[in-house]
Design a protein around this motif. Structure first.
Motif, short mmCIF file in Angstrom:
data_model
loop_
_atom_site.label_atom_id
_atom_site.label_comp_id
_atom_site.label_asym_id
_atom_site.label_seq_id
_atom_site.Cartn_x
_atom_site.Cartn_y
_atom_site.Cartn_z
N PHE A 157 0.81 -1.22 0.00
CA PHE A 157 0.00 0.00 0.00
C PHE A 157 0.84 1.27 0.00
N ASN A 158 2.02 1.23 0.61
CA ASN A 158 2.86 2.43 0.71
C ASN A 158 3.35 2.93 -0.63
N LEU A 159 3.19 2.14 -1.67
CA LEU A 159 3.61 2.58 -2.99
C LEU A 159 2.84 3.82 -3.43
N LEU A 160 1.68 4.05 -2.82
CA LEU A 160 0.91 5.25 -3.14
C LEU A 160 1.69 6.52 -2.81
N PHE A 161 2.52 6.46 -1.77
CA PHE A 161 3.31 7.64 -1.40
C PHE A 161 4.29 8.03 -2.51
N TYR A 162 4.67 7.07 -3.32
CA TYR A 162 5.65 7.32 -4.38
C TYR A 162 5.03 8.02 -5.58
N PHE A 163 3.73 8.21 -5.57
CA PHE A 163 3.10 9.00 -6.63
C PHE A 163 3.70 10.41 -6.64
N ILE A 164 4.05 10.92 -5.47
CA ILE A 164 4.64 12.26 -5.38
C ILE A 164 5.94 12.31 -6.17
N VAL A 165 6.77 11.28 -6.00
CA VAL A 165 8.07 11.24 -6.69
C VAL A 165 7.87 11.11 -8.19
N PHE A 166 6.90 10.31 -8.60
CA PHE A 166 6.68 10.11 -10.04
C PHE A 166 6.06 11.34 -10.69
N TRP A 167 5.34 12.14 -9.93
CA TRP A 167 4.91 13.44 -10.47
C TRP A 167 6.12 14.31 -10.77
N ILE A 168 7.09 14.29 -9.87
CA ILE A 168 8.34 15.00 -10.12
C ILE A 168 9.04 14.40 -11.33
N GLY A 169 8.95 13.06 -11.44
CA GLY A 169 9.57 12.38 -12.58
C GLY A 169 8.99 12.83 -13.91
N LEU A 170 7.69 13.14 -13.94
CA LEU A 170 7.08 13.65 -15.17
C LEU A 170 7.76 14.94 -15.62
N ALA A 171 8.10 15.78 -14.65
CA ALA A 171 8.80 17.02 -15.00
C ALA A 171 10.22 16.72 -15.49
N TYR A 172 10.85 15.73 -14.89
CA TYR A 172 12.21 15.38 -15.29
C TYR A 172 12.27 14.89 -16.74
N VAL A 173 11.28 14.10 -17.13
CA VAL A 173 11.29 13.55 -18.50
C VAL A 173 10.51 14.46 -19.46
N ARG A 174 10.21 15.68 -19.01
CA ARG A 174 9.57 16.70 -19.84
C ARG A 174 8.18 16.27 -20.32
N SER A 175 7.46 15.63 -19.41
CA SER A 175 6.10 15.21 -19.73
C SER A 175 5.10 15.79 -18.74
N PHE A 176 5.54 16.78 -17.99
CA PHE A 176 4.67 17.35 -16.97
C PHE A 176 3.66 18.30 -17.61
N GLY A 177 2.43 18.22 -17.16
CA GLY A 177 1.38 19.08 -17.69
C GLY A 177 0.04 18.69 -17.10
N PHE A 178 -0.97 19.44 -17.44
CA PHE A 178 -2.30 19.18 -16.87
C PHE A 178 -2.85 17.83 -17.33
N LYS A 179 -2.75 17.55 -18.62
CA LYS A 179 -3.30 16.30 -19.15
C LYS A 179 -2.56 15.07 -18.60
N PRO A 180 -1.22 15.05 -18.57
CA PRO A 180 -0.54 13.90 -17.95
C PRO A 180 -0.90 13.71 -16.48
N LEU A 181 -1.09 14.83 -15.74
CA LEU A 181 -1.50 14.71 -14.34
C LEU A 181 -2.89 14.11 -14.23
N CYS A 182 -3.79 14.52 -15.12
CA CYS A 182 -5.13 13.93 -15.14
C CYS A 182 -5.05 12.44 -15.46
N ALA A 183 -4.18 12.08 -16.39
CA ALA A 183 -4.00 10.67 -16.73
C ALA A 183 -3.47 9.89 -15.54
N PHE A 184 -2.61 10.52 -14.74
CA PHE A 184 -2.09 9.88 -13.54
C PHE A 184 -3.22 9.55 -12.58
#
Length: 326
Positions: A157-184
């Motif tokens: 269950f604790n893997l849910l906490f890692y969603f925060i890190v993967f949101w940061i990861g979206l910015a790292y791989v230049r995929s951060f945006g409103f639509k990718p966040l909605c997809a998340f």
């Protein structure tokens, strides 16, 4: 031993991989004959699917076989990620070998648990996240990454906490945006909707709420590291030393890697640092964060030891191997 011998036999050869395979199998065979069932870690809180499947691993032999298969999958995923994205700029079996060796250095790693499954899905999430680097179809990759993490959280269950890190990861791989966040968010909903539907149909909503209600009863002021044993502190201390050395070395020599590889290594470093913080500070099944740290850190350590040309790097490699075997 000469630098040429180190590069030929260990970095580019199969000697270290063969050693790691033998150690992983040997330690698990020894565990079956010499450790009792008290080391089976089935009683901690997991995710919904772990509640339903953990009984399979109540037998010691099945538990050891399960951990062996999971460690093999982790080794394969690390090799696949390294080969697909060329994280290490030379042919090497170090990612697989390090994961096999590190997951055999303590009796706790020899038995099956939800932590292993969570680590596998974390690596799958990293794989899909890296595939989104400068891609046009960012929403699909974000959805797949989120869905895999959410499925993994149904076991750990604790893997849910890692969603925060993967949101940061979206910015790292230049995929951060409103639509990718909605997809998340949609990926999370897709994974948890069947669980809610099942608990609602069976009139057992407590099943759906159990992980959340358990978190509410935990004293977060009681830090996990206050209860660590001496042998665990030794393992953690050595692991943190390796991470610190990698971070310093990567800061100094990152110019040798391509920009994309620097981005990937930076994100992997963030995952490791986050897992260490959760391990020390988050009083919710904290030990599972160590599994994620090793799964991801094995690739960082492999990068450092594969490309290190100084004799000090080779000496540290031999010390690391001896430490894992001792």
């Amino acid at each position: 031993m000469s630098s040429r011998f180190y590069q030929k036999e260990f970095v580019e050869g199969k000697s270290f991989l063969v050693l790691a395979i033998l150690v992983a199998l040997g330690f698990r065979i020894a565990a079956y004959f010499h450790f009792d069932s008290s080391l089976l870690h089935l009683d901690y809180s997991g995710g919904y699917l772990w509640f339903l499947t953990s009984f399979i691993f109540e037998d010691k032999l099945i538990s050891i076989l399960g951990s062996t298969i999971c460690v093999g999958l982790i080794a394969y995923l690390l090799s696949f990620i390294n080969g697909k994205f060329i994280i290490i700029r030379r042919k090497t079996f170090f990612p697989a070998a390090f994961s096999l060796l590190l997951f055999s250095m303590h009796p706790y790693f020899l038995f099956m648990g939800a932590y292993y499954i969570g680590s596998i899905f974390a690596l799958l999430g990293i794989l899909y996240l890296f595939q989104s680097y400068q891609t046009e179809n960012k929403q699909k990759v974000a959805l797949n990454t989120s869905f895999l993490l959410a499925i993994g959280s149904l076991f750990y269950f604790n893997l849910l906490f890692y969603f925060i890190v993967f949101w940061i990861g979206l910015a790292y791989v230049r995929s951060f945006g409103f639509k990718p966040l909605c997809a998340f968010v949609i990926g999370l909903i897709l994974a948890y909707t069947p669980v809610f539907a099942y608990s609602f149909i069976t009139n057992d909503t407590d099943l759906f709420l159990l992980p959340f209600t358990r978190i509410q009863t935990i004293d977060f002021a009681q830090f996990p590291f206050l209860n660590f044993s001496v042998d665990l502190w030794i393992v953690l201390g050595f692991g943190l030393l390796l991470l610190f050395i990698f971070l310093v070395n990567n800061y100094i020599n990152s110019y040798k890697d391509k920009i994309k590889i620097r981005t990937f290594l930076s994100f992997l470093s963030i995952v490791c640092i986050f897992s260490v913080l959760c391990l020390f500070l988050l009083n919710v099944d904290a030990f599972g964060n160590l599994f994620i740290y090793i799964s991801v850190g094995a690739l960082l350590f492999a990068h450092y030891f594969s490309l290190g040309e100084h004799r000090a790097v080779q000496i540290l490699f031999y010390i690391t191997v001896i430490f894992c075997l001792s």
